[in-house]
Design an enzyme around this catalytic site. Structure first.
Site, PDB file in Angstrom:
ATOM      1  N   ARG A   1      11.337  22.113 -29.686  1.00 20.82           N
ATOM      2  CA  ARG A   1      12.503  22.913 -29.395  1.00 20.82           C
ATOM      3  C   ARG A   1      13.477  22.698 -30.736  1.00 20.82           C
ATOM      4  O   ARG A   1      14.376  23.421 -31.063  1.00 20.82           O
ATOM      5  CB  ARG A   1      13.376  22.640 -28.167  1.00 20.82           C
TER       6      ARG A   1
ATOM      7  N   LYS B   1       1.987  27.865  -9.957  1.00 18.23           N
ATOM      8  CA  LYS B   1       3.348  28.215  -9.416  1.00 18.23           C
ATOM      9  C   LYS B   1       3.338  29.629  -9.046  1.00 18.23           C
ATOM     10  O   LYS B   1       4.112  30.585  -9.414  1.00 18.23           O
ATOM     11  CB  LYS B   1       4.592  27.917 -10.399  1.00 18.23           C
TER      12      LYS B   1
ATOM     13  N   GLY C   1      10.609  30.402 -17.344  1.00 17.70           N
ATOM     14  CA  GLY C   1      11.318  30.976 -16.176  1.00 17.70           C
ATOM     15  C   GLY C   1      12.037  32.271 -16.996  1.00 17.70           C
ATOM     16  O   GLY C   1      12.198  33.408 -16.329  1.00 17.70           O
TER      17      GLY C   1
HETATM   18  P1  ADP Z   1       2.717  28.284 -16.650  1.00 17.37           P
HETATM   19  O1  ADP Z   1       3.474  26.754 -16.789  1.00 17.37           O
HETATM   20  O2  ADP Z   1       2.004  28.590 -17.779  1.00 17.37           O
HETATM   21  O3  ADP Z   1       3.788  29.153 -16.232  1.00 17.37           O
HETATM   22  P2  ADP Z   1       2.249  27.219 -14.004  1.00 17.37           P
HETATM   23  O4  ADP Z   1       3.274  26.225 -14.166  1.00 17.37           O
HETATM   24  O5  ADP Z   1       2.032  28.104 -13.083  1.00 17.37           O
HETATM   25  O6  ADP Z   1       1.808  27.856 -15.394  1.00 17.37           O
HETATM   26  O7  ADP Z   1       0.730  26.472 -13.790  1.00 17.37           O
HETATM   27  C1  ADP Z   1       0.147  25.558 -14.581  1.00 17.37           C
HETATM   28  C2  ADP Z   1      -1.001  24.659 -13.802  1.00 17.37           C
HETATM   29  O8  ADP Z   1      -1.823  25.538 -13.246  1.00 17.37           O
HETATM   30  C3  ADP Z   1      -1.635  23.850 -14.733  1.00 17.37           C
HETATM   31  O9  ADP Z   1      -1.138  22.600 -15.029  1.00 17.37           O
HETATM   32  C4  ADP Z   1      -3.231  23.953 -14.282  1.00 17.37           C
HETATM   33  O10 ADP Z   1      -3.750  22.527 -13.982  1.00 17.37           O
HETATM   34  C5  ADP Z   1      -2.900  24.664 -12.824  1.00 17.37           C
HETATM   35  N1  ADP Z   1      -4.059  25.334 -12.477  1.00 17.37           N
HETATM   36  C6  ADP Z   1      -4.495  26.553 -12.889  1.00 17.37           C
HETATM   37  N2  ADP Z   1      -5.675  26.755 -12.097  1.00 17.37           N
HETATM   38  C7  ADP Z   1      -5.962  25.940 -11.151  1.00 17.37           C
HETATM   39  C8  ADP Z   1      -6.434  25.882  -9.872  1.00 17.37           C
HETATM   40  N3  ADP Z   1      -7.449  26.551  -9.678  1.00 17.37           N
HETATM   41  N4  ADP Z   1      -6.403  25.070  -9.161  1.00 17.37           N
HETATM   42  C9  ADP Z   1      -5.295  23.939  -9.322  1.00 17.37           C
HETATM   43  N5  ADP Z   1      -4.521  23.978 -10.200  1.00 17.37           N
HETATM   44  C10 ADP Z   1      -4.720  24.928 -11.152  1.00 17.37           C
HETATM   45 MG    MG Z   2       4.456  25.271 -15.526  1.00 14.71          MG
END
Ligand code: ADP
Ligand code: MG
Length: 392
Positions: free
Chosen positions: A37, A197, A373
């Site tokens: 950043r 999430k 976000g």
């Molecule tokens: P981002 O930060 O890219 O928006 P999220 O915060 O929503 O993504 O999710 C990221 C997390 O999702 C990762 O740490 C990954 O381990 C987890 N994840 C992805 N698929 C699965 C799954 N099938 N079961 C459990 N955790 C998962």
């Molecule tokens: Mg995340």
């Protein structure tokens, strides 16, 4: 939307500029652990330093709760910033200290964490006024907080007239790239949505389904869709209250002729950290003591093929537990397919960005969004308070 740019600023020569940056970097034992950043903020800072008399950089850091907390001090960032720019940075231990008023021309200040005052998050007009007092101009390059109505990104710019405030380079490129995806996507537009999430992704998913030609679902998000289709998914990560959203998305997609793809083979295990069994099965054959942690080889190939035909791609959320090497194949396959495609590609989300870095394909992606976000809110089409405040 016409966001004022740095070139639109009037009278920057000799100005005192308050630059709201996103310097919310991980700090451990007084050391900056990841300077991404800081690096991203340099073009705007350099531009301002070449022209203005005094530049005061400000930011939030970590989860400061409206009071000073040494654990969230920006002081280590001052040292890192000084190294990156190869010039002195004067750290100001209180963001409301009027040091800028007396600073000599050519000074770069870094103000202490804005969130050491409750007025920052509360968008308190008095706090905004005191923060802005020493400065003639205001620049916002903190895309990551553009979806929040906080004082430093909303109350402060409201105090500046046109040509006295502008978006920095980073903000400009975020808005241009994400704007191209939401407002004018070349078809086929393919969105890939995964991650954990799920509940934070309802609105973006409902918005995307109105714009894309295909929606590729993976990761924890896919589990919710499996559940919505009546499949049993054992101990897989799932947000049950999201099943209604999944049904809505499927219905909206059917109505519009949008193709929604779900994995047709999945990697299941008994344990993420200490697996004794890892198998590839159909999603309708997940045993009650297993969890889905990645997509299988057939799905990797199918998703990669769809991505190879896309002209625009937006990706948010990993396709599996990619932090564990043996469950990273689905996520890496999507990263590689994106890198190989000639589509205009945008990736947003904390973990998704980590995944493309791990895949070593950052340079082949058109835009890597710095704001998780914020990028989701932008994709949703919701008003971004900080952008509105700059345009007013
Ligand atoms: P981002 O930060 O890219 O928006 P999220 O915060 O929503 O993504 O999710 C990221 C997390 O999702 C990762 O740490 C990954 O381990 C987890 N994840 C992805 N698929 C699965 C799954 N099938 N079961 C459990 N955790 C998962
Ligand atoms: Mg995340």
């Amino acid at each position: 939307m016409s966001l004022p740019t740095l070139d639109d600023l009037d009278g920057v020569k000799g100005a005192k500029v308050l630059a709201r940056l996103d310097l919310n970097v991980p700090v451990k034992g007084g050391e900056v652990m990841d300077a991404t950043r800081i690096t991203a903020a340099l073009p705007t800072l350099r531009w301002l330093l070449d022209r203005a008399d005094v530049v005061a950089a400000c930011s939030h850091l970590g989860k400061a709760k409206g009071a000073p907390d040494p654990a969230f001090s920006l002081e280590p960032v001052a040292a890192a910033l000084s190294r990156a720019l190869d010039r002195p940075v004067q750290f100001v231990a209180d963001c409301l200290d009027g040091a800028a008023a007396e600073a000599a021309p050519g000074t770069l200040l870094l103000l202490e964490n804005l969130r050491f005052y409750p007025g920052e998050k509360a968008n308190d007009p008095d706090f905004a006024k005191r923060l802005a007092a020493p400065y003639t101009h205001y620049v916002n390059d903190a895309f990551g907080t553009a979806h929040r109505a906080h004082a430093s990104v909303v109350g402060v710019p409201a105090l500046y007239g046109p040509a006295k405030k502008a978006a920095g380079f980073l903000m400009g490129s975020e808005v241009a790239s994400l704007g191209r995806v939401v407002n004018d996507p070349e078809q086929p537009f393919v969105a890939v949505v995964g991650g954990a999430k799920v509940s934070t992704k309802t609105a973006p998913l409902e918005a995307l389904v109105k714009k894309v030609s295909s929606l590729l679902i993976g990761g924890g998000m896919a589990n919710t869709f499996f559940l919505a289709k009546g499949l049993e998914i054992g101990r897989s990560l799932v947000e049950e209250d999201m099943v209604a959203t999944a049904r809505n998305v499927l219905a909206a997609a059917a109505e519009r002729g949008v193709e929604v793809m779900l994995p047709d083979d999945v990697v299941v295990t008994d344990s993420i950290d200490d697996p004794r069994h890892i198998d590839v099965v159909n999603p309708d054959a997940v045993a009650s003591d297993r969890m889905i942690v990645d997509m299988g080889p057939q799905t990797r190939e199918r998703y990669s093929h769809v991505l190879s035909t896309a002209r625009t791609v937006f990706w948010n959320g990993p396709m599996g537990v990619f932090e564990v090497d043996r469950f990273a194949a689905g996520t890496l396959a999507v990263a590689e397919a994106l890198a190989a495609s000639s589509a205009f590609s945008v990736v947003g989300g904390g973990e998704s960005v980590m995944a493309i870095r791990r895949a070593g394909v950052v340079d082949s992606i058109d835009h890597v969004s710095t704001g998780g976000g914020a990028s989701l809110q932008f994709i949703t089409g919701d008003e971004m308070p900080a952008l509105v405040a700059l345009e007013a």
